[in-house]
Design an enzyme around this catalytic site. Structure first.
Site, PDB file in Angstrom:
ATOM      1  N   ARG A 167     -54.016  -1.529  -0.376  1.00 36.10           N
ATOM      2  CA  ARG A 167     -53.648  -1.249  -1.762  1.00 36.10           C
ATOM      3  C   ARG A 167     -52.384  -0.403  -1.850  1.00 36.10           C
ATOM      4  O   ARG A 167     -51.538  -0.632  -2.716  1.00 36.10           O
ATOM      5  CB  ARG A 167     -54.816  -0.559  -2.476  1.00 36.10           C
ATOM      6  N   LYS A 202     -33.747   5.922 -15.687  1.00 34.74           N
ATOM      7  CA  LYS A 202     -35.105   5.826 -16.234  1.00 34.74           C
ATOM      8  C   LYS A 202     -36.022   5.220 -15.175  1.00 34.74           C
ATOM      9  O   LYS A 202     -36.448   4.076 -15.257  1.00 34.74           O
ATOM     10  CB  LYS A 202     -35.101   4.996 -17.511  1.00 34.74           C
ATOM     11  N   LYS A 234     -22.771  12.393 -23.005  1.00 41.23           N
ATOM     12  CA  LYS A 234     -23.511  11.748 -24.078  1.00 41.23           C
ATOM     13  C   LYS A 234     -23.429  12.599 -25.345  1.00 41.23           C
ATOM     14  O   LYS A 234     -22.795  13.654 -25.361  1.00 41.23           O
ATOM     15  CB  LYS A 234     -24.961  11.519 -23.638  1.00 41.23           C
ATOM     16  N   GLU A 263     -19.860   8.325 -23.419  1.00 47.75           N
ATOM     17  CA  GLU A 263     -20.568   7.468 -24.372  1.00 47.75           C
ATOM     18  C   GLU A 263     -19.909   7.560 -25.742  1.00 47.75           C
ATOM     19  O   GLU A 263     -19.635   8.654 -26.240  1.00 47.75           O
ATOM     20  CB  GLU A 263     -22.033   7.906 -24.468  1.00 47.75           C
ATOM     21  N   ASP A 284     -22.266   2.381 -26.893  1.00 46.71           N
ATOM     22  CA  ASP A 284     -23.672   2.540 -27.269  1.00 46.71           C
ATOM     23  C   ASP A 284     -23.986   1.822 -28.576  1.00 46.71           C
ATOM     24  O   ASP A 284     -23.420   2.131 -29.621  1.00 46.71           O
ATOM     25  CB  ASP A 284     -24.002   4.036 -27.392  1.00 46.71           C
TER      26      ASP A 284
END
Length: 364
Positions: A167, A202, A234, A263, A284
Site C-alpha cells: 500500500r 500548490k 504578487k 503578476e 492573471d
C-alpha cells in the site's frame, strides 16, 4: 529525519523493533535496502547503521539522481510512508495468513490507461521493507503511456514483505501517475504551439519534489521549486511595497541575481514592468483576447505566463496567442490518482527462483 523522536528511529522499518522484526520473527539479518550492493555491509549481521548513512541500493540511487530526484529525500519519504502504516507494530493480517518463508512474485498493473510516474520510488519503498534480496523486472519506464491491463513492474521477494509494503508503494505510485496523466492531457492539447504547461507551488507538503517530477513525466515543466529559487511579486507584495514598480525595485536591490516574475491583472501594468526589466510577467485572469494584446505589447521582451481561468477546453485558445507558459495549479492539487494494483502470481510450479531466472530480472 531530524524531527523523528529518538525513541522512534526510522531504522525500525527494516531493522529490529525491540527484538523482533516487523513481520513477527527475530531480527538477525540485515534490514531492508541492505543487499550485496549496499555500501553499509549490512548483510553481515544485525542492522546497526543509521539508515541515513546506509542509503538505498547504489544502482537505484543512481536512477533517482538521473531523474532529478534526491535519493536521501526519497528514502526519507519511503521510510515515513511505511512507518505510518506499521505504527510500531506488525502487519497483523499478513503475519497471520502468510508463512514466514513464503516467496512470491507480484505484478504492479495499471487498471486504467494513463501515464506512469514513480516506478523507481515504489522500488525504493519496497527495498526498505524487504529483508532479503529481491528481483525486479521493469516492463515500462516513468513517462510511458500505458493501457489498462499493462504490467508496469514485477517484484519477487518474501511474500510478507511484499504485502506489507504494497500500500505504501501504491499510494505514491498511483498519486504520481495521476499527476503525470493529468499533465499529459494538457501537454497533448498544447502540442504544436510554443506554450508549455507548468506547475505551481500548490503541492502536498513533503512531496513537492516527487509531484513536480511527475509533472515532468507528463510532459510539463516546473515553475520554481521553492521561495528562494526566484521572486514572484504578487498582489500582496505590491500592497506591502506601495506599488508594482516599488516592489520590483526592492527585490532587484536586495537580490540582484534572482530572476523576477511579476503578476499583473491589467494590460496597462505591463509597460512599467517592462521598463524595470522583468524577466517574466504573469497574466492573471486575462481572457484569450487580452492575452493576445499582452503578447503583442511585450513583443518578446519578457516571458509571458497565463494563470487563472484555464481549462483543458480553453487551453488551446490561450496557447494560440503566443504565450509561453500556462500555469495550472490543479496538476498537483487536484489530479485524481491513476488506478494501479498489485496482484500476486498464482503458483506455476516453477518456483520463484526459476521464474526470476526465466524472466531475466535484475537482482538487487
Amino acid at each position: 529525519m531530524s524531527s523523528t523522536p529518538d525513541d522512534l528511529p526510522l531504522l525500525q522499518i527494516g531493522g529490529p523493533t525491540g527484538g523482533a522484526s516487523a513481520w513477527g520473527s527475530p531480527q538477525t539479518a540485515s534490514g531492508g535496502g541492505c543487499g550485496d550492493a549496499c555500501g553499509c555491509g549490512g548483510d553481515e549481521g544485525a542492522y546497526e547503521l543509521d539508515p541515513l548513512t546506509c542509503g538505498l541500493d547504489p544502482d537505484l540511487a543512481a536512477l533517482l539522481v538521473a531523474a532529478g530526484l534526491d535519493p536521501v529525500q526519497v528514502e526519507d519519504i519511503a521510510h515515513l510512508a511505511v512507518e505510518e502504516d506499521l505504527d510500531q507494530g506488525v502487519d497483523v493480517t499478513t503475519v497471520a495468513t502468510v508463512p514466514e518463508d513464503a516467496v512470491a512474485t507480484g505484478d504492479f498493473t495499471a487498471r486504467e490507461a494513463g501515464t506512469v510516474a514513480g516506478l523507481r520510488i515504489a522500488e525504493a519503498v519496497l527495498s526498505l521493507v524487504c529483508t532479503d534480496e529481491f528481483a525486479v523486472e521493469r516492463h515500462v519506464e516513468d513517462g510511458d503511456r500505458v493501457e489498462a491491463g499493462t504490467t508496469l513492474l514485477s517484484v519477487t521477494t518474501r511474500t510478507r514483505d511484499l504485502l506489507t509494503g504494497e500500500r505504501s508503494a501504491l499510494n505514491i505510485l498511483c498519486r504520481l501517475s495521476g499527476i503525470a496523466t493529468a499533465t499529459r492531457a494538457w501537454a497533448d492539447v498544447l502540442e504544436g504551439t510554443k506554450a508549455k504547461v507548468r506547475d505551481t507551488r500548490k503541492t502536498t507538503p513533503g512531496l513537492r519534489a516527487l509531484e513536480k517530477f511527475a509533472v515532468r513525466c507528463g510532459g510539463g515543466v516546473n515553475h520554481r521549486m521553492s521561495l528562494s529559487d526566484a521572486a514572484l511579486i504578487k498582489d500582496n507584495h505590491v500592497v506591502a511595497a506601495g506599488g508594482i514598480a516599488e516592489a520590483f525595485t526592492a527585490v532587484r536591490a536586495e537580490f540582484p541575481g534572482v530572476p523576477i516574475e511579476v503578476e499583473v491583472d491589467r494590460t496597462d501594468q505591463i509597460p512599467p514592468i517592462l521598463a524595470e526589466g522583468a524577466d517574466l510577467i504573469l497574466l492573471d485572469n486575462f481572457t484569450p483576447e487580452q492575452t493576445r494584446e499582452a503578447v503583442e505589447l511585450v513583443a518578446g521582451r519578457a516571458i509571458l505566463e497565463s494563470s487563472g481561468r484555464l481549462t483543458l477546453d480553453n487551453a488551446r485558445a490561450y496557447a494560440d496567442t503566443g504565450v509561453d507558459f500556462l500555469a495550472v495549479g490543479a496538476l498537483t492539487h487536484s489530479s485524481p490518482i491513476l488506478d494501479i494494483g498489485l496482484d500476486l502470481r498464482e503458483d506455476d510450479g516453477q518456483g520463484p527462483q526459476g521464474a526470476a531466472d526465466d524472466a531475466a530480472r535484475e537482482d538487487r
